[in-house]
Each structure stands twice: as structure tokens, then as C-alpha cells.
Scaffold this motif. Structure first.
Motif, PDB file in Angstrom:
ATOM      1  N   ILE A 152       0.828  -1.201   0.000  1.00  0.00           N
ATOM      2  CA  ILE A 152       0.000   0.000   0.000  1.00  0.00           C
ATOM      3  C   ILE A 152       0.864   1.253   0.000  1.00  0.00           C
ATOM      4  N   ALA A 153       1.948   1.218   0.773  1.00  0.00           N
ATOM      5  CA  ALA A 153       2.846   2.374   0.822  1.00  0.00           C
ATOM      6  C   ALA A 153       3.489   2.627  -0.540  1.00  0.00           C
ATOM      7  N   SER A 154       3.846   1.544  -1.231  1.00  0.00           N
ATOM      8  CA  SER A 154       4.508   1.698  -2.530  1.00  0.00           C
ATOM      9  C   SER A 154       3.566   2.229  -3.599  1.00  0.00           C
ATOM     10  N   LEU A 155       2.257   2.070  -3.373  1.00  0.00           N
ATOM     11  CA  LEU A 155       1.267   2.542  -4.335  1.00  0.00           C
ATOM     12  C   LEU A 155       0.813   3.969  -4.051  1.00  0.00           C
ATOM     13  N   ALA A 156       1.401   4.590  -3.036  1.00  0.00           N
ATOM     14  CA  ALA A 156       0.955   5.925  -2.617  1.00  0.00           C
ATOM     15  C   ALA A 156       1.045   6.943  -3.748  1.00  0.00           C
ATOM     16  N   THR A 157       2.032   6.792  -4.621  1.00  0.00           N
ATOM     17  CA  THR A 157       2.232   7.783  -5.692  1.00  0.00           C
ATOM     18  C   THR A 157       1.115   7.738  -6.732  1.00  0.00           C
ATOM     19  N   ILE A 158       0.430   6.598  -6.845  1.00  0.00           N
ATOM     20  CA  ILE A 158      -0.676   6.520  -7.813  1.00  0.00           C
ATOM     21  C   ILE A 158      -2.033   6.482  -7.121  1.00  0.00           C
ATOM     22  N   ASN A 159      -2.016   6.531  -5.788  1.00  0.00           N
ATOM     23  CA  ASN A 159      -3.267   6.539  -5.040  1.00  0.00           C
ATOM     24  C   ASN A 159      -3.951   7.889  -5.236  1.00  0.00           C
ATOM     25  N   SER A 160      -5.162   7.872  -5.714  1.00  0.00           N
ATOM     26  CA  SER A 160      -5.848   9.109  -6.088  1.00  0.00           C
ATOM     27  C   SER A 160      -6.971   9.448  -5.114  1.00  0.00           C
ATOM     28  N   ASP A 161      -7.260  10.728  -4.983  1.00  0.00           N
ATOM     29  CA  ASP A 161      -8.426  11.158  -4.219  1.00  0.00           C
ATOM     30  C   ASP A 161      -9.696  10.832  -5.008  1.00  0.00           C
ATOM     31  N   ILE A 162     -10.781  10.666  -4.297  1.00  0.00           N
ATOM     32  CA  ILE A 162     -12.059  10.421  -4.953  1.00  0.00           C
ATOM     33  C   ILE A 162     -12.542  11.699  -5.632  1.00  0.00           C
ATOM     34  N   ASP A 163     -12.883  11.581  -6.903  1.00  0.00           N
ATOM     35  CA  ASP A 163     -13.359  12.732  -7.673  1.00  0.00           C
ATOM     36  C   ASP A 163     -14.516  12.305  -8.560  1.00  0.00           C
ATOM     37  N   VAL A 164     -15.715  12.711  -8.177  1.00  0.00           N
ATOM     38  CA  VAL A 164     -16.895  12.430  -9.006  1.00  0.00           C
ATOM     39  C   VAL A 164     -17.542  13.743  -9.438  1.00  0.00           C
ATOM     40  N   SER A 165     -16.728  14.776  -9.577  1.00  0.00           N
ATOM     41  CA  SER A 165     -17.238  16.089  -9.999  1.00  0.00           C
ATOM     42  C   SER A 165     -17.832  16.047 -11.402  1.00  0.00           C
ATOM     43  N   TRP A 166     -17.468  15.018 -12.172  1.00  0.00           N
ATOM     44  CA  TRP A 166     -17.971  14.880 -13.539  1.00  0.00           C
ATOM     45  C   TRP A 166     -19.400  14.328 -13.573  1.00  0.00           C
ATOM     46  N   VAL A 167     -19.882  13.857 -12.424  1.00  0.00           N
ATOM     47  CA  VAL A 167     -21.258  13.349 -12.338  1.00  0.00           C
ATOM     48  C   VAL A 167     -22.184  14.513 -11.986  1.00  0.00           C
ATOM     49  N   LYS A 168     -23.330  14.581 -12.632  1.00  0.00           N
ATOM     50  CA  LYS A 168     -24.273  15.667 -12.376  1.00  0.00           C
ATOM     51  C   LYS A 168     -24.687  15.685 -10.902  1.00  0.00           C
ATOM     52  N   PRO A 169     -24.846  16.883 -10.316  1.00  0.00           N
ATOM     53  CA  PRO A 169     -25.152  16.990  -8.882  1.00  0.00           C
ATOM     54  C   PRO A 169     -26.353  16.167  -8.433  1.00  0.00           C
ATOM     55  N   MET A 170     -27.398  16.135  -9.223  1.00  0.00           N
ATOM     56  CA  MET A 170     -28.600  15.395  -8.847  1.00  0.00           C
ATOM     57  C   MET A 170     -28.295  13.913  -8.657  1.00  0.00           C
ATOM     58  N   GLN A 171     -27.438  13.369  -9.512  1.00  0.00           N
ATOM     59  CA  GLN A 171     -27.056  11.968  -9.392  1.00  0.00           C
ATOM     60  C   GLN A 171     -25.970  11.773  -8.340  1.00  0.00           C
ATOM     61  N   ARG A 172     -25.084  12.738  -8.253  1.00  0.00           N
ATOM     62  CA  ARG A 172     -23.943  12.630  -7.344  1.00  0.00           C
ATOM     63  C   ARG A 172     -24.381  12.533  -5.881  1.00  0.00           C
ATOM     64  N   ARG A 173     -25.428  13.261  -5.530  1.00  0.00           N
ATOM     65  CA  ARG A 173     -25.836  13.298  -4.125  1.00  0.00           C
ATOM     66  C   ARG A 173     -26.405  11.962  -3.654  1.00  0.00           C
ATOM     67  N   ARG A 174     -26.767  11.097  -4.578  1.00  0.00           N
ATOM     68  CA  ARG A 174     -27.319   9.793  -4.216  1.00  0.00           C
ATOM     69  C   ARG A 174     -26.255   8.702  -4.087  1.00  0.00           C
ATOM     70  N   LEU A 175     -25.033   9.050  -4.428  1.00  0.00           N
ATOM     71  CA  LEU A 175     -23.985   8.025  -4.472  1.00  0.00           C
ATOM     72  C   LEU A 175     -23.451   7.704  -3.088  1.00  0.00           C
ATOM     73  N   SER A 176     -23.274   6.428  -2.823  1.00  0.00           N
ATOM     74  CA  SER A 176     -22.610   5.989  -1.595  1.00  0.00           C
ATOM     75  C   SER A 176     -21.101   6.098  -1.781  1.00  0.00           C
ATOM     76  N   LEU A 177     -20.355   5.922  -0.699  1.00  0.00           N
ATOM     77  CA  LEU A 177     -18.893   5.921  -0.805  1.00  0.00           C
ATOM     78  C   LEU A 177     -18.436   4.814  -1.743  1.00  0.00           C
ATOM     79  N   PHE A 178     -19.072   3.657  -1.670  1.00  0.00           N
ATOM     80  CA  PHE A 178     -18.748   2.533  -2.551  1.00  0.00           C
ATOM     81  C   PHE A 178     -18.859   2.952  -4.018  1.00  0.00           C
TER      82      PHE A 178
END
Length: 233
Positions: free
Chosen positions: A27-53
Motif C-alpha cells: 500500500i505504501a509503494s502505491l501511494a504515488t498513484i493513489n488518487s483522491d475520490i473525484d466524481v465532480s464529472w457526475v451531475k449533482p442530482m445523481q452525485r448526491r445519491r452516491l454511496s462511498l462505494f
């Protein structure tokens, strides 16, 4: 036939902890490619219904296919969105009405279906759950789809969350929120992975998707369960 990992994205929470020291190093070695969650490309109406999964899955899928190219998808998860399902079961126990939207999003292939809708992808989607062998089963499915000649590229999307507290007593592997997305392509004459069956197979290790991601970023061979993914140059 060999297949190559053309693109790779992953997510593991920065605070993730595991008991296996070797897995901690992975896990430590993968830190450089570990990305933050970004769902800004999903429309707000749909985005608000999304679970963390769902956010984990959609974020990683978008990172490896930003332009939304149509391609077959192999979606894998051992437990699916069990947190959402667990909440729905608690509502049933309390005799509370269930939200049709939340119920629809709780089924195992809901996220892969939502991904297809959001990206206008009309290619086939396979949803796989195979116990501890879930990720390796998905990897084999993706490899065989490439081998069959029907696709030049396949998106493999694996996501799982740590079990809800009520189910932790049944856990038989390390529990960490994680997601790995891979775009695999045919690579007949170049570098890549070929598949070899092992005669002295060991049980599939915990978090095998992260282990494969580590091997792929270093162009290394790796054994997962009864299969060796041999990297050949």
C-alpha cells in the motif's frame, strides 16, 4: 496471447491499516498513484445519491477512461455495496419504508450499470462475485474476453469496502476500503502478462487487487490463487 495494463488507477484511504507487514509495504509503494475520490464529472442530482462505494468505483473508472471510450466492463466486488444493503435490512427490521432509489442502487451490478449510463457505454458488462477469488476471477474474465478476439480493450473495475461492524465476525481476510481500475489491452507481440496455471496453488491472498496493481506498476509477475500472471518482455 499477452495482455498489457494500459492504464491503472486506485484508491485506498490514507488512514488504511492492515495487519500484514508485506501488505503495508504494498500500500505504501502505491501511494504515488493513489488518487483522491473525484466524481465532480457526475451531475449533482445523481452525485448526491452516491454511496462511498459508488464514488470509489466511478472515480477510479473515470481516471482510466476520462474520454469515456466504449469498451466492455468487468465489474468485480466480493460483497458489493454491503453498507447500503445492511442499512436497508435495518430499515426492514424497524418496519420503515424503503427508498426505491436506494434499493435499486444496492444490487450487485448497480454501480456498473450506472457507469454505463453516465458514459453512454453500450458495450457488455460482466458482474462478478467469487468469494476470496473475486478479483482473480474478474482478471481471468477480462483476459479471456481479450483472447476471444471480441474486444481490443477491457475495463476491469474492482471495488470493496471493509465490512460493516455487524459482519466483521465473519471476515476471513483483511478489511480495507479499496478500488482498482485497469484498462487491459491485447499485446500479442509486446510486453505484457500471459496466464499460467499453478499445480501447487495457494489460497488467494487478501487484497489481491492491490497486490496485482503493485506488480503491474513494477512490471512484475505475480501468483494469485491457482494462476500465475507471468510478465514477459
Amino acid at each position: 496471447m499477452k495482455c498489457a495494463v494500459e492504464k491503472l488507477a486506485m484508491y485506498v484511504p490514507p488512514t488504511a491499516q492492515v495487519k500484514d507487514p508485506a501488505m503495508t509495504d504494498v500500500i505504501a509503494s502505491l501511494a504515488t498513484i493513489n488518487s483522491d475520490i473525484d466524481v465532480s464529472w457526475v451531475k449533482p442530482m445523481q452525485r448526491r445519491r452516491l454511496s462511498l462505494f459508488a464514488k470509489m468505483a466511478l472515480s477510479c473508472a473515470n481516471m482510466v477512461n476520462t474520454d469515456a471510450h466504449a469498451m466492455p466492463v468487468v465489474f468485480s466486488s466480493r460483497h458489493g455495496d454491503l453498507h447500503k444493503t445492511s442499512d436497508l435490512l435495518e430499515q426492514l427490521v424497524e418496519q420503515q419504508p424503503l427508498s426505491p432509489t436506494q434499493f435499486g442502487l444496492s444490487v450487485h451490478n448497480a454501480v456498473s450499470g450506472l457507469l454505463s449510463i453516465l458514459t453512454n457505454n453500450t458495450a457488455a458488462v460482466s458482474a462478478i462475485a467469487g468469494g476470496r477469488s473475486t478479483f482473480s476471477s474478474a482478471l481471468i474474465e477480462a483476459y479471456l474476453q481479450l483472447h476471444s478476439g471480441d474486444a481490443e480493450r477491457v475495463l476491469l473495475l474492482h471495488v470493496d469496502r471493509a465490512l460493516p461492524d455487524i459482519y466483521t465476525q465473519y471476515a476471513d481476510e483483511e478489511q480495507v476500503d479499496h478500488c482498482v481500475a485497469l484498462v487491459l489491452k491485447k499485446n500479442i507481440n509486446g510486453h505484457g502478462y500471459d496466464l499460467q496455471e499453478l499445480l501447487d496453488a495457494q489460497p488467494e491472498p487478501s487484497l489481491s487487487a492491490l497486490r496485482f496493481a503493485h506488480a503491474a506498476t513494477h512490471n512484475q509477475s505475480i501468483d494469485i490463487g491457482k494462476w500465475r500472471w507471468h510478465y514477459a518482455r
